[in-house]
Design an enzyme around this catalytic site. Structure first.
Site, short mmCIF file in Angstrom:
data_model
loop_
_atom_site.label_atom_id
_atom_site.label_comp_id
_atom_site.label_asym_id
_atom_site.label_seq_id
_atom_site.Cartn_x
_atom_site.Cartn_y
_atom_site.Cartn_z
N TYR A 76 0.85 -1.19 0.00
CA TYR A 76 0.00 0.00 0.00
C TYR A 76 0.89 1.24 0.00
O TYR A 76 1.60 1.50 0.95
CB TYR A 76 -0.89 -0.03 1.24
CG TYR A 76 -1.95 1.04 1.36
CD1 TYR A 76 -2.17 2.01 0.39
CD2 TYR A 76 -2.75 1.06 2.49
CE1 TYR A 76 -3.15 2.96 0.54
CE2 TYR A 76 -3.74 2.02 2.66
CZ TYR A 76 -3.93 2.97 1.68
OH TYR A 76 -4.90 3.93 1.84
N LYS A 106 -1.91 -1.36 -3.71
CA LYS A 106 -2.89 -0.27 -3.80
C LYS A 106 -2.06 1.00 -3.86
O LYS A 106 -1.30 1.29 -2.94
CB LYS A 106 -3.80 -0.24 -2.58
CG LYS A 106 -4.70 0.98 -2.56
CD LYS A 106 -5.50 1.10 -1.28
CE LYS A 106 -6.29 2.41 -1.27
NZ LYS A 106 -7.04 2.59 -0.03
#
Length: 188
Positions: A76, A106
């Site tokens: 992330y 992400k």
């Protein structure tokens, strides 16, 4: 309790990904164990915030967490909350170093150039998710496989409409996002 309830009520309808990032490796490992024991399918591991570790420190963080769990890890990248612009080359390096464990990312930068650069450096099985529903149409054309956005929980109609390319929903979504981005709450 919240996570266990979500897993029980999900009944296999969707994958459950749990954010486990923390300011310490020990806390991230504890979060990973809680998520795994509750029945999560994936872990979402943000780089530590506040500390600004070195690239070697981030590698060690990922290694320790990955060794503590059987679950696959989605990295992330959130430069606006961590104040760290994670080099794409290092993300690719982490994918190959922990291949089979690190399965995607992400990316909250919503930067098309980063997306294109990362796609060149990783295999096709590395899943790249963009955060910005208002940019999803273009990011999908460039290789993103989906969108993971926390704001969607607050304004789902606008976010889904934006992902579908509806100009009115994109405008509404951007207005809501702007309020958050200009707030002084760096956690929110």
């Amino acid at each position: 309790i919240l996570l266990e309830t979500a897993v029980q009520n999900n009944k296999g309808r969707a994958f459950i990904m749990v954010g486990i990032g923390a300011t310490s490796t020990a806390q991230a490992i504890e979060n990973a164990k809680i998520a795994e024991n509750a029945g999560a399918d994936y872990l979402l591991l943000m780089t530590p915030w506040f500390e600004r570790p070195s690239l070697k420190g981030i590698e060690e963080y990922i290694r320790c967490v990955s060794e503590s769990t059987k679950l696959p890890i989605m990295l992330y990248h959130h430069p606006y909350r961590t104040f760290f612009d994670w080099p794409v080359s290092h993300i690719a390096e982490m994918y190959f170093k922990f291949k089979g464990k690190v399965v995607g990312i992400k990316d909250s930068s919503c930067d098309y150039n980063r997306l294109l650069e990362l796609k060149k450096l990783v295999d096709n099985d590395f899943a790249i998710f963009f955060e910005c529903p208002d940019k999803f149409q273009q990011s999908e054309k460039l290789g993103a496989v989906g969108c993971i956005d926390g704001l969607t929980n607050l304004i789902p109609l606008e976010a889904v409409g934006a992902m579908r390319g509806d100009a009115n929903f994109i405008k509404q979504y951007k207005k809501s996002r702007s309020v958050l981005e200009t707030s002084k709450n760096y956690i929110g």
